[in-house]
Design an enzyme around this catalytic site. Structure first.
Site, mmCIF file in Angstrom:
data_model
loop_
_atom_site.group_PDB
_atom_site.id
_atom_site.type_symbol
_atom_site.label_atom_id
_atom_site.label_comp_id
_atom_site.label_asym_id
_atom_site.label_seq_id
_atom_site.Cartn_x
_atom_site.Cartn_y
_atom_site.Cartn_z
ATOM 1 N N LYS A 77 -94.444 66.098 20.358
ATOM 2 C CA LYS A 77 -95.233 65.302 21.307
ATOM 3 C C LYS A 77 -96.671 65.818 21.393
ATOM 4 O O LYS A 77 -97.633 65.037 21.375
ATOM 5 C CB LYS A 77 -94.568 65.317 22.687
ATOM 6 C CG LYS A 77 -93.181 64.681 22.701
ATOM 7 C CD LYS A 77 -92.602 64.582 24.092
ATOM 8 C CE LYS A 77 -92.292 65.935 24.697
ATOM 9 N NZ LYS A 77 -91.229 66.659 23.947
ATOM 10 N N THR A 78 -96.841 67.123 21.492
ATOM 11 C CA THR A 78 -98.196 67.689 21.555
ATOM 12 C C THR A 78 -98.944 67.441 20.251
ATOM 13 O O THR A 78 -100.140 67.107 20.257
ATOM 14 C CB THR A 78 -98.123 69.198 21.842
ATOM 15 O OG1 THR A 78 -97.429 69.420 23.081
ATOM 16 C CG2 THR A 78 -99.525 69.794 21.942
ATOM 17 N N ASP A 122 -99.198 66.971 29.676
ATOM 18 C CA ASP A 122 -97.851 67.423 29.342
ATOM 19 C C ASP A 122 -97.013 67.527 30.616
ATOM 20 O O ASP A 122 -97.545 67.768 31.704
ATOM 21 C CB ASP A 122 -97.921 68.783 28.640
ATOM 22 C CG ASP A 122 -96.642 69.116 27.896
ATOM 23 O OD1 ASP A 122 -95.784 68.223 27.744
ATOM 24 O OD2 ASP A 122 -96.496 70.276 27.458
ATOM 25 N N THR A 171 -90.128 65.353 29.007
ATOM 26 C CA THR A 171 -88.773 65.574 28.495
ATOM 27 C C THR A 171 -87.744 64.856 29.362
ATOM 28 O O THR A 171 -86.567 64.840 29.026
ATOM 29 C CB THR A 171 -88.446 67.081 28.481
ATOM 30 O OG1 THR A 171 -88.624 67.616 29.812
ATOM 31 C CG2 THR A 171 -89.358 67.821 27.527
ATOM 32 N N ARG A 230 -89.607 72.674 15.712
ATOM 33 C CA ARG A 230 -90.051 73.964 16.256
ATOM 34 C C ARG A 230 -89.046 75.063 15.937
ATOM 35 O O ARG A 230 -89.418 76.193 15.576
ATOM 36 C CB ARG A 230 -90.257 73.860 17.774
ATOM 37 C CG ARG A 230 -90.623 75.193 18.442
ATOM 38 C CD ARG A 230 -90.906 74.998 19.910
ATOM 39 N NE ARG A 230 -92.151 74.260 20.101
ATOM 40 C CZ ARG A 230 -92.413 73.501 21.163
ATOM 41 N NH1 ARG A 230 -91.501 73.374 22.121
ATOM 42 N NH2 ARG A 230 -93.565 72.888 21.277
#
Length: 357
Positions: A77-78, A122, A171, A230
């Site tokens: 997302k980032t 965020d 999230t 990640r």
């Protein structure tokens, strides 16, 4: 959960297979992130839709619609927010929901935005309600009302904002109120990655980190990465360390398997906590059902740790089920731990006809 200094600490942050980013992850991710949408791996539907949104905005010479990205941590997302800013040729401002607790905090950020700037917010679901209500007007009318004074003498001064693009990430999309969700022109849900996509992530990161990894080594790492880029990048770095110390520096399937066994990450991506939860459920309670609190005591962890850190992945993998009576292991859980489920008790002789099917 809080750390010793009283600050809030993510319960899964110290796990090798935890999806939350720690300080090391943030530093490495900055170097590994793709800069263009064409270099972004995975999420094909989201990429295609977002590409149309950005191309249309550039053709109009206008700011892109506000974008909401939802999904589990570690899915990109980032990275997508940074790509949106780069594709639009606009500066990027980064903040988070927990950092905006008052309307004044949000007003200070919005009033300093430049024309066309991208604001990445965020954990938008954790923003305070007063700031959230101010955001409605800013997103829709590019205007905010700044309150000056207190009590009956308070005055609302309208402040015009330059057009900007808000990229919100969450999230837990279900926690966003409908009025806020409705103001996003484009909404995308980030899915977990397929193993083949994670193999591409591993190969790309290996090239950037100058690490030698063959096809089977990438397959082994991808298969233990829980569908999350990640985690794949984190496992790659740990396997790289093992290969440098215990092998010739090259990552093969055997090297990757031995390295991840050392770090207690098994072939399905389960770590020590996951296996402890499953092991207790199977060995102590015969596969359940058992209450969450009882299971947490048996594992020696907090109830919240079992529920929020271990359970989501076990449920997603089909190894554990939540039922009204408690947690129940599935046949796949018995097979994964190489255990034989107990035999179900048979009806006593002479009672076969008491309960016809």
């Amino acid at each position: 959960m809080q750390s010793d200094d009283g600050t809030e600490k993510d319960q899964g942050a110290e796990r090798l297979v935890g999806a939350e980013a720690d300080g090391d992850d943030q530093a490495v991710e900055a170097a590994l992130r793709p800069r263009e949408l064409g270099d972004f791996i995975g999420q094909p539907r989201v990429r295609e839709q977002l590409d149309l949104v950005l191309r249309a905005a550039r053709a109009r010479g206008a700011s892109a619609d506000h974008v909401l990205l939802s999904g589990a941590p570690g899915l990109g997302k980032t990275t997508l927010s940074m790509i949106i800013a780069a594709e639009m040729g606009a500066p990027l401002r980064v903040t988070s929901g927990p950092a905006i607790q008052h309307q004044g905090d949000l007003a200070a950020i919005l009033s300093s935005l430049q024309d066309g700037e991208v604001l990445f917010l965020d954990e938008i679901h954790r923003m305070s309600r007063p700031a959230e209500e101010m955001l409605y007007m800013a997103m829709e009318d590019f205007r905010v009302d700044v309150i000056v004074g207190k009590g009956p003498g308070a005055t609302a001064i309208p402040l015009e904002l330059p057009p900007f693009t808000l990229v919100g990430a969450t999230t837990r999309a279900g926690l966003l109120p409908p009025p806020l969700r409705d103001r996003f022109g484009f909404t995308a849900h980030m899915e977990f990655y397929e193993p083949a996509e994670l193999e591409q992530v591993v190969h790309r990161s290996a090239r950037l980190l100058d690490v030698r990894v063959d096809g089977e080594g990438a397959v082994e790492i991808a298969g233990r990465s829980r569908g999350t880029p990640r985690i794949a990048n984190r496992l790659l770095r740990r396997v790289r360390d093992y290969a440098q110390v215990k092998a010739d520096g090259a990552i093969t399937r055997d090297v990757a398997a031995r390295a991840l066994d050392v770090y207690e990450v098994d072939e399905r991506g389960l770590d020590r906590l996951d296996r402890a939860v499953l092991g207790s459920l199977l060995k102590l309670f015969g596969g359940g059902p058992v209450g969450l609190s009882t299971l947490a005591v048996a594992v020696g962890e907090e109830r919240e740790t079992v529920e929020e850190v271990a359970e989501p992945f076990l449920v997603r993998e089909g190894l554990l089920a939540r039922t009204p009576r408690g947690r129940v292991a599935t046949p796949a859980a018995w097979a994964h731990l190489d255990l034989v489920p107990p035999q179900q008790p048979r009806d006593k002789p002479g009672q076969e006809g008491l309960f016809p099917g």
